[in-house]
Design an enzyme around this catalytic site. Structure first.
Site, PDB file in Angstrom:
ATOM      1  N   LYS A  16     206.470  99.523 -22.078  1.00 37.59           N
ATOM      2  CA  LYS A  16     206.480 100.209 -23.377  1.00 37.59           C
ATOM      3  C   LYS A  16     205.229  99.838 -24.193  1.00 37.59           C
ATOM      4  O   LYS A  16     204.630 100.692 -24.824  1.00 37.59           O
ATOM      5  CB  LYS A  16     207.764  99.866 -24.157  1.00 37.59           C
ATOM      6  CG  LYS A  16     209.034 100.319 -23.432  1.00 37.59           C
ATOM      7  CD  LYS A  16     210.277 100.150 -24.282  1.00 37.59           C
ATOM      8  CE  LYS A  16     210.741  98.720 -24.398  1.00 37.59           C
ATOM      9  NZ  LYS A  16     211.395  98.177 -23.200  1.00 37.59           N
ATOM     10  N   ARG A  93     218.288 100.447 -29.517  1.00 37.01           N
ATOM     11  CA  ARG A  93     218.790  99.889 -28.266  1.00 37.01           C
ATOM     12  C   ARG A  93     220.297 100.137 -28.131  1.00 37.01           C
ATOM     13  O   ARG A  93     220.860  99.904 -27.066  1.00 37.01           O
ATOM     14  CB  ARG A  93     218.604  98.366 -28.223  1.00 37.01           C
ATOM     15  CG  ARG A  93     217.186  97.856 -28.124  1.00 37.01           C
ATOM     16  CD  ARG A  93     216.830  97.483 -26.710  1.00 37.01           C
ATOM     17  NE  ARG A  93     216.363  96.140 -26.453  1.00 37.01           N
ATOM     18  CZ  ARG A  93     215.185  95.619 -26.791  1.00 37.01           C
ATOM     19  NH1 ARG A  93     214.337  96.286 -27.522  1.00 37.01           N
ATOM     20  NH2 ARG A  93     214.844  94.413 -26.405  1.00 37.01           N
ATOM     21  N   ARG A 127     204.166  87.944 -16.096  1.00 33.72           N
ATOM     22  CA  ARG A 127     203.290  88.217 -17.231  1.00 33.72           C
ATOM     23  C   ARG A 127     203.017  86.985 -18.104  1.00 33.72           C
ATOM     24  O   ARG A 127     203.875  86.136 -18.292  1.00 33.72           O
ATOM     25  CB  ARG A 127     203.783  89.405 -18.053  1.00 33.72           C
ATOM     26  CG  ARG A 127     204.903  89.166 -19.014  1.00 33.72           C
ATOM     27  CD  ARG A 127     205.234  90.469 -19.748  1.00 33.72           C
ATOM     28  NE  ARG A 127     206.534  90.394 -20.374  1.00 33.72           N
ATOM     29  CZ  ARG A 127     207.164  91.425 -20.922  1.00 33.72           C
ATOM     30  NH1 ARG A 127     206.625  92.628 -20.905  1.00 33.72           N
ATOM     31  NH2 ARG A 127     208.338  91.272 -21.487  1.00 33.72           N
ATOM     32  N   ARG A 162     206.052  84.312 -22.506  1.00 34.79           N
ATOM     33  CA  ARG A 162     207.129  84.508 -23.480  1.00 34.79           C
ATOM     34  C   ARG A 162     208.315  83.651 -23.092  1.00 34.79           C
ATOM     35  O   ARG A 162     208.665  83.576 -21.919  1.00 34.79           O
ATOM     36  CB  ARG A 162     207.552  85.985 -23.477  1.00 34.79           C
ATOM     37  CG  ARG A 162     206.814  86.813 -24.485  1.00 34.79           C
ATOM     38  CD  ARG A 162     207.126  88.263 -24.352  1.00 34.79           C
ATOM     39  NE  ARG A 162     208.555  88.574 -24.451  1.00 34.79           N
ATOM     40  CZ  ARG A 162     209.025  89.805 -24.546  1.00 34.79           C
ATOM     41  NH1 ARG A 162     208.188  90.829 -24.574  1.00 34.79           N
ATOM     42  NH2 ARG A 162     210.309  90.040 -24.625  1.00 34.79           N
ATOM     43  N   ARG A 173     218.922  90.345 -19.937  1.00 33.44           N
ATOM     44  CA  ARG A 173     218.251  91.446 -20.642  1.00 33.44           C
ATOM     45  C   ARG A 173     218.409  92.753 -19.872  1.00 33.44           C
ATOM     46  O   ARG A 173     218.629  93.811 -20.470  1.00 33.44           O
ATOM     47  CB  ARG A 173     216.762  91.112 -20.862  1.00 33.44           C
ATOM     48  CG  ARG A 173     216.573  90.051 -21.950  1.00 33.44           C
ATOM     49  CD  ARG A 173     215.242  89.350 -21.831  1.00 33.44           C
ATOM     50  NE  ARG A 173     214.108  90.198 -22.136  1.00 33.44           N
ATOM     51  CZ  ARG A 173     212.865  89.941 -21.705  1.00 33.44           C
ATOM     52  NH1 ARG A 173     212.620  88.886 -20.948  1.00 33.44           N
ATOM     53  NH2 ARG A 173     211.885  90.746 -22.034  1.00 33.44           N
TER      54      ARG A 173
HETATM   55  P1  AMP Z   1     211.639  93.026 -26.545  1.00 33.05           P
HETATM   56  O1  AMP Z   1     210.288  92.450 -26.798  1.00 33.05           O
HETATM   57  O2  AMP Z   1     211.737  94.461 -26.966  1.00 33.05           O
HETATM   58  O3  AMP Z   1     212.094  92.810 -25.119  1.00 33.05           O
HETATM   59  O4  AMP Z   1     212.671  92.237 -27.477  1.00 33.05           O
HETATM   60  C1  AMP Z   1     212.864  90.837 -27.363  1.00 33.05           C
HETATM   61  C2  AMP Z   1     214.205  90.442 -27.943  1.00 33.05           C
HETATM   62  O5  AMP Z   1     214.251  90.810 -29.348  1.00 33.05           O
HETATM   63  C3  AMP Z   1     215.410  91.137 -27.337  1.00 33.05           C
HETATM   64  O6  AMP Z   1     215.863  90.491 -26.155  1.00 33.05           O
HETATM   65  C4  AMP Z   1     216.423  91.042 -28.471  1.00 33.05           C
HETATM   66  O7  AMP Z   1     216.964  89.729 -28.573  1.00 33.05           O
HETATM   67  C5  AMP Z   1     215.549  91.262 -29.700  1.00 33.05           C
HETATM   68  N1  AMP Z   1     215.460  92.713 -30.038  1.00 33.05           N
HETATM   69  C6  AMP Z   1     214.349  93.501 -30.039  1.00 33.05           C
HETATM   70  N2  AMP Z   1     214.630  94.771 -30.395  1.00 33.05           N
HETATM   71  C7  AMP Z   1     215.973  94.796 -30.617  1.00 33.05           C
HETATM   72  C8  AMP Z   1     216.897  95.825 -30.998  1.00 33.05           C
HETATM   73  N3  AMP Z   1     216.497  97.089 -31.201  1.00 33.05           N
HETATM   74  N4  AMP Z   1     218.208  95.484 -31.137  1.00 33.05           N
HETATM   75  C9  AMP Z   1     218.632  94.224 -30.945  1.00 33.05           C
HETATM   76  N5  AMP Z   1     217.825  93.216 -30.562  1.00 33.05           N
HETATM   77  C10 AMP Z   1     216.503  93.485 -30.399  1.00 33.05           C
END
Ligand code: AMP
Length: 216
Positions: A16, A93, A127, A162, A173
């Site tokens: 993304k 999400r 990564r 990360r 996840r």
């Molecule tokens: P990402 O970088 O998008 O993979 O997000 C990392 C973490 O942030 C996720 O595993 C969630 O804990 C939190 N997070 C990010 N976006 C959301 C969302 N839209 N709803 C709930 N948690 C989120």
């Protein structure tokens, strides 16, 4: 009016962030909003929002809807977004998030990035980024041109991964994604906003390909 409000949807590691950078090549003023990045920034600065999100993020769980929705609503209501449109990366999400979004600002298109699960594992577990400038690399698919030296800033790369990019959290996840994806996909399909994109090699897309995908 041309499309200017996009959701990028796909499992962690579907690219993304990379695809957002490509969209910015054809729509340079569009505002990229990554909820994960906003949370990570808040975590780093130990803000109240960061402290609220920390325990969920560490386990690979979703932060509660009301926390995320309020944060996104604040961002979408700013003038730069209203003027230039947005790429939402990592939001919505869940179904309640999608419904809240349609109240705040109806998207023009949801792009569903489809990638094989084995490729995702490689992308995520491989990564890392340069601690100096944040440039992204991957030990399997995107190493720096010269080993150990950052292509972008020339610094010796201090390996930074990360904290949620590990095998245990990744499984959570991906499972969370799959559980929540189905109703969301159904919701946007019904609204006729869903578009599937084969995202195994988005870096090969030309500007024309991207315009086609965005329907602009
Ligand atoms: P990402 O970088 O998008 O993979 O997000 C990392 C973490 O942030 C996720 O595993 C969630 O804990 C939190 N997070 C990010 N976006 C959301 C969302 N839209 N709803 C709930 N948690 C989120």
């Amino acid at each position: 009016m041309k499309n200017s409000k996009f959701i990028l949807f796909g499992p962690p590691g579907s690219g993304k962030g990379t695809f957002s950078s490509q969209i910015k090549k054809v729509l340079p003023n569009i505002i990229h909003i990554s909820t994960g990045d906003i949370f990570r920034e808040n975590l780093k600065n130990e803000t109240p929002l960061g402290n609220k999100a920390k325990s969920y993020m560490d386990k690979g769980k979703l932060v509660p809807d009301e926390v995320v929705i309020e944060m996104v609503q604040d961002r979408l209501n700013k003038a730069d977004v209203k003027e230039n449109g947005y790429i939402l990366d990592g939001f919505p999400r869940t179904l309640p998030q999608a419904k809240a979004l349609s109240e705040i600002s109806d998207p023009d298109l949801l792009l569903l990035l489809e990638v094989d699960r084995d490729i995702i594992k490689k992308r995520i577990l491989g990564r890392y980024s340069c601690k100096e400038c944040g440039a992204l690399y991957n030990k399997y698919t995107l190493p720096p041109k010269q080993e150990g030296i950052c292509d972008k800033c020339g610094a010796e790369i201090k390996f930074e991964q990360r904290s949620d990019d590990n095998e245990e959290t990744l499984k959570n996840r991906l499972d969370t994604y799959e559980k929540n994806a189905k109703p969301l996909i159904k919701y946007y399909k019904k609204k006729k906003l869903l578009k599937r994109v084969n995202a195994e090699n988005t870096l090969a897309f030309s500007e024309e390909d991207i315009k086609d995908i965005l329907e602009i």
